[in-house]
Design an enzyme around this catalytic site. Structure first.
Site, PDB file in Angstrom:
ATOM      1  N   MET A   1      72.810 104.373 -10.331  1.00  0.00           N
ATOM      2  CA  MET A   1      73.833 105.135  -9.611  1.00  0.00           C
ATOM      3  C   MET A   1      75.004 105.431 -10.538  1.00  0.00           C
ATOM      4  O   MET A   1      75.159 104.797 -11.586  1.00  0.00           O
ATOM      5  CB  MET A   1      74.277 104.391  -8.364  1.00  0.00           C
ATOM      6  CG  MET A   1      73.274 104.540  -7.218  1.00  0.00           C
ATOM      7  SD  MET A   1      73.929 103.913  -5.668  1.00  0.00           S
ATOM      8  CE  MET A   1      72.674 104.453  -4.521  1.00  0.00           C
TER       9      MET A   1
ATOM     10  N   ARG B   1      79.835 107.059   6.378  1.00  0.00           N
ATOM     11  CA  ARG B   1      80.614 108.031   5.595  1.00  0.00           C
ATOM     12  C   ARG B   1      81.324 109.020   6.521  1.00  0.00           C
ATOM     13  O   ARG B   1      81.538 110.173   6.175  1.00  0.00           O
ATOM     14  CB  ARG B   1      79.704 108.761   4.613  1.00  0.00           C
ATOM     15  CG  ARG B   1      79.115 107.868   3.530  1.00  0.00           C
ATOM     16  CD  ARG B   1      78.453 108.674   2.438  1.00  0.00           C
ATOM     17  NE  ARG B   1      77.775 107.837   1.468  1.00  0.00           N
ATOM     18  CZ  ARG B   1      78.370 107.237   0.448  1.00  0.00           C
ATOM     19  NH1 ARG B   1      79.667 107.397   0.254  1.00  0.00           N
ATOM     20  NH2 ARG B   1      77.682 106.488  -0.386  1.00  0.00           N
TER      21      ARG B   1
ATOM     22  N   GLY C   1      79.698 103.858   0.879  1.00  0.00           N
ATOM     23  CA  GLY C   1      78.507 103.090   0.516  1.00  0.00           C
ATOM     24  C   GLY C   1      78.802 101.605   0.503  1.00  0.00           C
ATOM     25  O   GLY C   1      79.887 101.188   0.111  1.00  0.00           O
TER      26      GLY C   1
ATOM     27  N   ARG D   1      57.399 107.016 -18.183  1.00  0.00           N
ATOM     28  CA  ARG D   1      57.455 106.599 -16.781  1.00  0.00           C
ATOM     29  C   ARG D   1      58.916 106.540 -16.334  1.00  0.00           C
ATOM     30  O   ARG D   1      59.816 106.348 -17.151  1.00  0.00           O
ATOM     31  CB  ARG D   1      56.835 105.212 -16.595  1.00  0.00           C
ATOM     32  CG  ARG D   1      55.345 105.167 -16.844  1.00  0.00           C
ATOM     33  CD  ARG D   1      54.564 105.833 -15.707  1.00  0.00           C
ATOM     34  NE  ARG D   1      53.132 105.647 -15.845  1.00  0.00           N
ATOM     35  CZ  ARG D   1      52.324 106.447 -16.528  1.00  0.00           C
ATOM     36  NH1 ARG D   1      52.820 107.495 -17.169  1.00  0.00           N
ATOM     37  NH2 ARG D   1      51.025 106.198 -16.601  1.00  0.00           N
TER      38      ARG D   1
ATOM     39  N   ASP E   1      80.236 101.900  -8.406  1.00  0.00           N
ATOM     40  CA  ASP E   1      80.322 102.860  -9.518  1.00  0.00           C
ATOM     41  C   ASP E   1      81.502 102.591 -10.458  1.00  0.00           C
ATOM     42  O   ASP E   1      81.535 103.134 -11.565  1.00  0.00           O
ATOM     43  CB  ASP E   1      80.457 104.287  -8.967  1.00  0.00           C
ATOM     44  CG  ASP E   1      79.203 104.762  -8.243  1.00  0.00           C
ATOM     45  OD1 ASP E   1      78.195 104.037  -8.281  1.00  0.00           O
ATOM     46  OD2 ASP E   1      79.247 105.847  -7.637  1.00  0.00           O
TER      47      ASP E   1
ATOM     48  N   GLU F   1      72.811 108.805 -12.368  1.00  0.00           N
ATOM     49  CA  GLU F   1      72.312 109.856 -11.455  1.00  0.00           C
ATOM     50  C   GLU F   1      73.104 111.154 -11.564  1.00  0.00           C
ATOM     51  O   GLU F   1      72.581 112.237 -11.293  1.00  0.00           O
ATOM     52  CB  GLU F   1      72.365 109.364 -10.012  1.00  0.00           C
ATOM     53  CG  GLU F   1      73.785 109.049  -9.553  1.00  0.00           C
ATOM     54  CD  GLU F   1      73.892 108.565  -8.128  1.00  0.00           C
ATOM     55  OE1 GLU F   1      72.922 108.656  -7.380  1.00  0.00           O
ATOM     56  OE2 GLU F   1      74.984 108.071  -7.776  1.00  0.00           O
TER      57      GLU F   1
ATOM     58  N   ASP G   1      87.285 106.252  -2.734  1.00  0.00           N
ATOM     59  CA  ASP G   1      88.314 107.299  -2.665  1.00  0.00           C
ATOM     60  C   ASP G   1      88.294 108.064  -1.335  1.00  0.00           C
ATOM     61  O   ASP G   1      89.353 108.422  -0.817  1.00  0.00           O
ATOM     62  CB  ASP G   1      88.218 108.262  -3.858  1.00  0.00           C
ATOM     63  CG  ASP G   1      86.828 108.851  -4.018  1.00  0.00           C
ATOM     64  OD1 ASP G   1      85.880 108.338  -3.397  1.00  0.00           O
ATOM     65  OD2 ASP G   1      86.701 109.835  -4.762  1.00  0.00           O
TER      66      ASP G   1
ATOM     67  N   ARG H   1      72.894  98.226  -4.940  1.00  0.00           N
ATOM     68  CA  ARG H   1      73.931  97.912  -3.950  1.00  0.00           C
ATOM     69  C   ARG H   1      73.567  96.705  -3.094  1.00  0.00           C
ATOM     70  O   ARG H   1      74.384  96.221  -2.306  1.00  0.00           O
ATOM     71  CB  ARG H   1      74.150  99.122  -3.021  1.00  0.00           C
ATOM     72  CG  ARG H   1      74.717 100.333  -3.718  1.00  0.00           C
ATOM     73  CD  ARG H   1      75.724 101.079  -2.868  1.00  0.00           C
ATOM     74  NE  ARG H   1      75.265 101.427  -1.564  1.00  0.00           N
ATOM     75  CZ  ARG H   1      75.159 102.685  -1.095  1.00  0.00           C
ATOM     76  NH1 ARG H   1      75.465 103.705  -1.879  1.00  0.00           N
ATOM     77  NH2 ARG H   1      74.783 102.906   0.121  1.00  0.00           N
TER      78      ARG H   1
ATOM     79  N   THR I   1      83.638 100.031  -4.918  1.00  0.00           N
ATOM     80  CA  THR I   1      82.488 100.878  -5.244  1.00  0.00           C
ATOM     81  C   THR I   1      81.722 100.224  -6.385  1.00  0.00           C
ATOM     82  O   THR I   1      82.332  99.695  -7.321  1.00  0.00           O
ATOM     83  CB  THR I   1      82.869 102.315  -5.681  1.00  0.00           C
ATOM     84  OG1 THR I   1      81.717 102.924  -6.278  1.00  0.00           O
ATOM     85  CG2 THR I   1      83.999 102.367  -6.676  1.00  0.00           C
TER      86      THR I   1
HETATM   87  O1  F6P Z   1      79.003 104.420  -3.480  1.00  0.00           O
HETATM   88  C1  F6P Z   1      78.756 105.442  -4.404  1.00  0.00           C
HETATM   89  C2  F6P Z   1      77.300 105.610  -4.561  1.00  0.00           C
HETATM   90  O2  F6P Z   1      76.802 104.409  -4.958  1.00  0.00           O
HETATM   91  C3  F6P Z   1      76.927 106.755  -5.521  1.00  0.00           C
HETATM   92  O3  F6P Z   1      76.675 106.345  -6.829  1.00  0.00           O
HETATM   93  C4  F6P Z   1      75.702 107.337  -4.877  1.00  0.00           C
HETATM   94  O4  F6P Z   1      75.558 108.685  -5.222  1.00  0.00           O
HETATM   95  C5  F6P Z   1      75.986 107.149  -3.435  1.00  0.00           C
HETATM   96  O5  F6P Z   1      76.711 105.952  -3.321  1.00  0.00           O
HETATM   97  C6  F6P Z   1      74.729 107.121  -2.575  1.00  0.00           C
HETATM   98  O6  F6P Z   1      75.051 106.684  -1.307  1.00  0.00           O
HETATM   99  P1  F6P Z   1      74.190 106.849   0.025  1.00  0.00           P
HETATM  100  O7  F6P Z   1      72.834 107.328  -0.374  1.00  0.00           O
HETATM  101  O8  F6P Z   1      74.160 105.474   0.600  1.00  0.00           O
HETATM  102  O9  F6P Z   1      74.931 107.789   0.871  1.00  0.00           O
END
Ligand code: F6P
Length: 343
Positions: A170, A72, A10, A267, A128, A223, A103, A276, A126
């Protein structure tokens, strides 16, 4: 040296600041030739490459995303993936790779190093912040600031309408963004993957707060947060090349449950990829720049198989194994801090 560089996984605010720092020191100080591979490992497999020079770095420190593109793609998932990677590296006469990723991306670099002698240095990335081996990853600080701004804005509209606002951020394996934004935004409930929640307790907390004079509540949800005993199903079922299920949507379930159980108007806002996007904060620009400089230095010291990492105030080199072993979850002490102010 001829040094290849790629960004995988990501995207993340600060990637371009790393790229800029590597080029500036690589070309400017060491006299290296830098080669950028497009779209992560896919670009190495497909031979998608371009020369990178100092001319490419102007204005890059503040630019979000990655000028190299990302994906990815996992070369180990296709029969000829590794062979194609090795072919490209040989054809491009690459002496070493700087791999900027999480990772999964770093795991590929580590495996190529062990199996095929590919010389690589990792840079942890990341939003995250769940990578082991480093105290912080760049991008996290920016994501927390965006989430906190969103919580602040949702608070005023929640107060005006007497509503419960559920905000999803996220955080697949770890609730770092939720914990930080929850504390900074004064959230009333924070739900993270590290601590499975009981929806009845969540509702009781909100009802207690409203009985004591509050007319609104803010619930921040990572999430990856999951209910105790797996009662609420939220996964989409789609899986990427590294075996990760696509997340996003737990907050819709929570919204319905809170609405039905408490009768409060509720809501939901899913921040998702907004976290991001855009320009990195000053903190992330500095951290990304320090990582980039440290990575090119590590290449010239021949420290392959390592990842640059923030340890306290210092940038150090740690084995890439440390980063890919297991996700770094939120320190329970931080969760206690978040818990202090709930309800
Ligand atoms: O990079 C990790 C992350 O931000 C996670 O929190 C999330 O689940 C994922 O990327 C979503 O990535 P994409 O929808 O871009 O594949």
């Amino acid at each position: 040296m001829r040094i290849g560089m790629l960004t995988g996984g990501g995207d993340c605010p600060g990637l371009n600041a790393v790229i800029r720092a590597v080029i500036r020191k690589g070309e400017g100080i060491y006299g290296d030739q830098l080669v950028g591979f497009g779209h992560g490992w896919r670009g190495v497999m497909d031979g998608e490459s371009r020369d990178l020079t100092i001319d490419d770095t102007y204005g890059l420190v503040r630019r979000g995303g990655t000028i190299l593109g990302t994906s990815r793609t996992n070369p180990f998932q296709s029969d000829d993936g590794v062979a194609r990677v090795l072919d490209t590296l040989a054809r491009e006469r690459i002496d070493a790779l700087i791999v900027i990723g999480g990772d999964d991306t770093l795991g590929v670099a580590r495996q190529l190093g062990t199996d095929s002698g590919v010389a690589a240095v990792g840079v942890p990335k990341t939003i995250d912040n769940d990578l082991s081996g480093t105290d912080f990853t760049f991008g996290f600080h920016t994501a927390v600031q965006i989430a906190t701004d969103a919580v602040d804005r949702l608070q005023t509209t929640a107060e005006s309408h007497d509503r419960v606002m559920v905000v999803e951020v996220m955080g697949r394996h770890a609730g770092w963004i939720a914990a930080y934004a929850g504390i900074a935004g004064g959230a009333d409930v924070v739900l993270v993957p590290e601590d499975p929640f009981d929806i009845a307790e969540v509702c009781a907390r909100i009802e207690h707060r409203h009985r004591h004079g509050a007319n609104y509540s803010i619930v921040v949800v990572a999430e990856g947060a999951a209910p105790r005993e797996g009662t609420l199903t939220v996964q989409s079922g789609e899986v990427d090349e590294f075996g990760h299920v696509r997340l996003g949507g737990i907050s819709n379930v929570i919204q319905d449950e809170i609405g039905q159980r408490t009768g409060f108007e509720t809501r939901v806002t899913i921040l998702g990829h907004v976290l991001r996007g855009g320009t990195p904060t000053a903190y992330d620009r500095v951290l990304a720049t320090r990582f980039g400089i440290a990575a090119i230095d590590a290449v010239h010291d021949g420290e392959f198989g390592t990842m640059v990492a923030l340890r306290g105030e210092r940038i150090e080199r740690v084995p890439m194994d440390d980063a890919v072993r297991e996700p770094k979850t939120v320190d329970p002490e931080l969760l206690d801090v978040a818990g202090m102010f709930l309800g």
